[in-house]
Scaffold this active site. Structure first.
Site, PDB file in Angstrom:
ATOM      1  N   GLU A 363       0.871  -1.012   0.006  1.00  0.00           N
ATOM      2  CA  GLU A 363      -0.131  -0.156  -0.013  1.00  0.00           C
ATOM      3  C   GLU A 363       0.909   1.175   0.063  1.00  0.00           C
ATOM      4  O   GLU A 363       0.458   2.232   0.650  1.00  0.00           O
ATOM      5  CB  GLU A 363      -0.921  -0.197   1.224  1.00  0.00           C
ATOM      6  CG  GLU A 363      -1.923  -1.297   0.878  1.00  0.00           C
ATOM      7  CD  GLU A 363      -3.258  -1.167   1.647  1.00  0.00           C
ATOM      8  OE1 GLU A 363      -3.737   0.065   1.957  1.00  0.00           O
ATOM      9  OE2 GLU A 363      -3.773  -2.175   2.121  1.00  0.00           O
TER      10      GLU A 363
HETATM   11  C1  LIG Z   1       2.342  -9.675   0.301  1.00  0.00           C
HETATM   12  C2  LIG Z   1       1.835  -8.689  -0.372  1.00  0.00           C
HETATM   13  C3  LIG Z   1       0.368  -8.294  -0.474  1.00  0.00           C
HETATM   14  C4  LIG Z   1       0.305  -7.211  -1.441  1.00  0.00           C
HETATM   15  N1  LIG Z   1      -1.178  -6.947  -1.879  1.00  0.00           N
HETATM   16  C5  LIG Z   1      -1.699  -6.207  -2.651  1.00  0.00           C
HETATM   17  C6  LIG Z   1      -3.021  -6.098  -2.992  1.00  0.00           C
HETATM   18  O1  LIG Z   1      -3.884  -6.576  -2.318  1.00  0.00           O
HETATM   19  N2  LIG Z   1      -3.199  -5.329  -3.992  1.00  0.00           N
HETATM   20  C7  LIG Z   1      -2.423  -4.593  -4.864  1.00  0.00           C
HETATM   21  O2  LIG Z   1      -2.789  -3.785  -5.723  1.00  0.00           O
HETATM   22  N3  LIG Z   1      -1.239  -4.630  -4.590  1.00  0.00           N
HETATM   23  C8  LIG Z   1      -0.488  -5.591  -3.456  1.00  0.00           C
HETATM   24  N4  LIG Z   1       0.642  -5.481  -3.110  1.00  0.00           N
HETATM   25  C9  LIG Z   1       1.806  -4.814  -3.882  1.00  0.00           C
HETATM   26  C10 LIG Z   1       2.353  -3.539  -3.174  1.00  0.00           C
HETATM   27  O3  LIG Z   1       1.418  -2.510  -2.952  1.00  0.00           O
HETATM   28  C11 LIG Z   1       3.557  -3.258  -3.988  1.00  0.00           C
HETATM   29  O4  LIG Z   1       4.430  -4.449  -4.001  1.00  0.00           O
HETATM   30  C12 LIG Z   1       4.131  -2.106  -3.532  1.00  0.00           C
HETATM   31  O5  LIG Z   1       3.514  -0.953  -4.122  1.00  0.00           O
HETATM   32  C13 LIG Z   1       5.531  -1.842  -4.240  1.00  0.00           C
HETATM   33  O6  LIG Z   1       5.567  -2.012  -5.522  1.00  0.00           O
HETATM   34  P1  LIG Z   1       6.669  -2.876  -6.299  1.00  0.00           P
HETATM   35  O7  LIG Z   1       6.665  -4.227  -5.298  1.00  0.00           O
HETATM   36  O8  LIG Z   1       6.379  -3.154  -7.620  1.00  0.00           O
HETATM   37  O9  LIG Z   1       8.189  -2.219  -6.088  1.00  0.00           O
HETATM   38  P2  LIG Z   1       8.714  -0.894  -6.858  1.00  0.00           P
HETATM   39  O10 LIG Z   1       7.678   0.078  -7.248  1.00  0.00           O
HETATM   40  O11 LIG Z   1       9.308  -1.677  -8.057  1.00  0.00           O
HETATM   41  O12 LIG Z   1       9.732  -0.329  -5.793  1.00  0.00           O
HETATM   42  C14 LIG Z   1      11.010  -0.826  -5.688  1.00  0.00           C
HETATM   43  C15 LIG Z   1      11.887   0.031  -4.784  1.00  0.00           C
HETATM   44  O13 LIG Z   1      11.972   1.001  -5.354  1.00  0.00           O
HETATM   45  C16 LIG Z   1      11.414   2.193  -4.692  1.00  0.00           C
HETATM   46  N5  LIG Z   1      11.009   3.293  -5.397  1.00  0.00           N
HETATM   47  C17 LIG Z   1      10.094   3.202  -6.547  1.00  0.00           C
HETATM   48  N6  LIG Z   1       9.999   4.431  -6.893  1.00  0.00           N
HETATM   49  C18 LIG Z   1      10.493   5.285  -6.428  1.00  0.00           C
HETATM   50  C19 LIG Z   1      10.578   6.711  -6.280  1.00  0.00           C
HETATM   51  N7  LIG Z   1       9.719   7.395  -7.109  1.00  0.00           N
HETATM   52  N8  LIG Z   1      11.422   7.315  -5.440  1.00  0.00           N
HETATM   53  C20 LIG Z   1      12.013   6.535  -4.217  1.00  0.00           C
HETATM   54  N9  LIG Z   1      12.050   5.223  -4.487  1.00  0.00           N
HETATM   55  C21 LIG Z   1      11.071   4.695  -5.423  1.00  0.00           C
HETATM   56  C22 LIG Z   1      10.430   1.468  -3.684  1.00  0.00           C
HETATM   57  O14 LIG Z   1      10.199   2.403  -2.467  1.00  0.00           O
HETATM   58  C23 LIG Z   1      11.018   0.215  -3.360  1.00  0.00           C
HETATM   59  O15 LIG Z   1      12.028   0.285  -2.258  1.00  0.00           O
HETATM   60  C24 LIG Z   1       0.987  -6.592  -2.201  1.00  0.00           C
HETATM   61  C25 LIG Z   1       2.414  -6.691  -2.041  1.00  0.00           C
HETATM   62  C26 LIG Z   1       3.000  -7.799  -1.132  1.00  0.00           C
HETATM   63  C27 LIG Z   1       4.475  -8.103  -1.102  1.00  0.00           C
END
Ligand SMILES: Cc1cc2nc3c(=O)[nH]c(=O)nc-3n(C[C@H](O)[C@H](O)[C@H](O)COP(=O)(O)OP(=O)(O)OC[C@H]3O[C@@H](n4cnc5c(N)ncnc54)[C@H](O)[C@@H]3O)c2cc1C
Length: 380
Positions: A363
């Site tokens: 989130e």
């Molecule tokens: C167990 C679990 C349950 C989940 N449940 C749901 C759900 O029910 N519905 C749903 O839609 N999603 C869900 N998610 C997804 C979750 O919201 C995303 O994993 C999260 O938003 C991060 O996205 P990402 O994993 O693609 O990481 P990325 O966006 O690829 O980020 C990777 C890293 O880069 C950093 N980063 C990215 N952009 C920037 C920036 N502009 N400035 C600085 N740092 C940055 C991030 O903070 C992170 O450290 C879930 C995830 C998990 C692991």
């Protein structure tokens, strides 16, 4: 200002605490080790009304305020965060969005059974290549006249298998970028929907997480939420409340670890005295208590703003970032206080530490919350 809970809020907190101790604590470590879905426990939580507690009673919900929700989320997550996240997704991401933006028909058909506990919901925003950057949606919802054709993949979806109602975010007009995104109500058993395997996670292992694939899924026009192009705004508004749910979850994880460490420090002896009498340990406990109090106050202030009809997006970003980050710190210190016992499953704190990590990621990561917070303060 009034820092006292009402009688009703205190009652809800006590009832969540009793439920967590009685129904969630037995077997929580085993469910986590085996990544076993807490079916019986969720059924009982639903019977108590916690899965629809925030929704108005006229829509079959519990009609409780957001302060009560924070208190209940804290108590549940102290013991079993996997159940906590299911409760948070259903209340904040699914029911709230439908209550706020759904049509009368959508409320009748979907919100009432969701708030009344007959159904569970899931919120599908993240994709393999769209996490923090939720604007770059690749899931497509092509407008075919009287229906939309949905194609794409959603990742990491909580409640994906146990839910029967999905709120799906997808792109309809790519040329309009985020203004072309829509939100849809989709039923899980419609043709063209399939699930990936249960994710083998570090923590909250028994929560129900899968990827979801859509292949030529027909979505009736009346299942779009709001005007054409409202989907991104819908997702962001919904996440404002969702973040408070996760902040409260993080608060619960931190206070659960703290309570265990406090108790242990009064019992464990080293060098002829209880370890709490060593100042290094007492100061750790002091730091933990201050952080937890701060996190609780941020959550409660955000809940108060929401209950009083005031803007709360900034407050929920602050609460989520702070509570998640201190949950990681507090649980790590709890493991330290328990020493070797902290590192084994039986004493719970290693599980709480693994659970805390997730609150910094989903989130909106802690970095994304800092973007929201800094943009707001810099715009002032
Ligand atoms: C167990 C679990 C349950 C989940 N449940 C749901 C759900 O029910 N519905 C749903 O839609 N999603 C869900 N998610 C997804 C979750 O919201 C995303 O994993 C999260 O938003 C991060 O996205 P990402 O994993 O693609 O990481 P990325 O966006 O690829 O980020 C990777 C890293 O880069 C950093 N980063 C990215 N952009 C920037 C920036 N502009 N400035 C600085 N740092 C940055 C991030 O903070 C992170 O450290 C879930 C995830 C998990 C692991």
């Amino acid at each position: 200002m009034n820092f006292e809970y009402t009688e009703e809020q205190e009652m809800i907190r006590q009832s969540a605490r009793d439920f967590a101790e009685r129904e969630l604590l037995p077997g929580v470590n085993e469910r986590d080790a085996n990544a076993e879905f807490p079916e019986e426990q969720v059924k009982k939580l639903t019977e108590l009304g916690f899965m629809g507690m925030l929704t108005d009673v006229k829509y079959n919900g519990g009609g409780m305020d957001t302060v009560s929700y924070v208190l209940a989320m804290e108590e549940i997550s102290k013991v079993d965060s996997a159940v906590g996240v299911m409760m948070s997704v259903n209340n904040s991401l699914v029911n709230w969005g439908l209550e706020e933006y759904g049509t009368e028909e959508q409320i009748e058909k979907y919100l009432k059974p969701l708030a009344g506990g007959e159904k569970i919901g899931a919120f599908l925003l993240s994709e393999p290549e769209a996490g923090s950057d939720a604007t770059s949606q690749r899931t497509k919802a092509d407008d075919k006249g009287d229906y939309y054709l949905l194609n794409g993949v959603k990742n990491w979806i909580t409640n994906a298998n146990c839910a029967s109602v999905y709120l799906v975010i997808a792109q309809t007009h790519p040329e309009k970028k985020h203004k072309g995104i829509n939100a849809f109500i989709v039923e899980k058993d419609w043709e063209g929907i399939s699930l990936g395997p249960h994710e083998d996670k570090m923590g909250m292992r028994s929560s129900d997480t899968h990827s979801v694939m859509f292949t030529d899924v027909k979505v009736p026009k009346e299942n779009r939420i709001g005007e054409d192009g409202f989907g991104f705004k819908f997702a962001m508004k919904t996440l404002d409340g969702g973040r408070l749910g996760i902040a409260s979850q993080a608060l619960g994880i931190a206070s659960g670890a703290y309570e265990r460490a406090l108790q242990y420090s009064k019992e464990r002896k080293a060098f002829g005295t209880e370890i709490a009498n060593h100042q290094a340990i007492a100061f750790k406990l002091s730091d933990m208590a201050v952080k937890i109090e701060n996190a609780r106050n941020l959550c409660l202030k955000c809940a108060w703003l929401k209950d009083n009809g005031k803007p709360y997006g900034f407050a929920s970003a602050m609460a989520k970032q702070y509570a998640a980050d201190i949950a990681m710190e507090v649980t790590t210190e709890a493991v330290q206080i328990l020493g070797g016992y902290g590192y084994v499953r039986e004493y719970h704190v290693e599980r709480l530490m693994r659970e805390a990590k997730l609150t910094q990621i989903y989130e909106g990561t802690s970095e994304i919350q800092k973007i929201v917070i800094s943009r707001t303060i810099l715009a002032d």
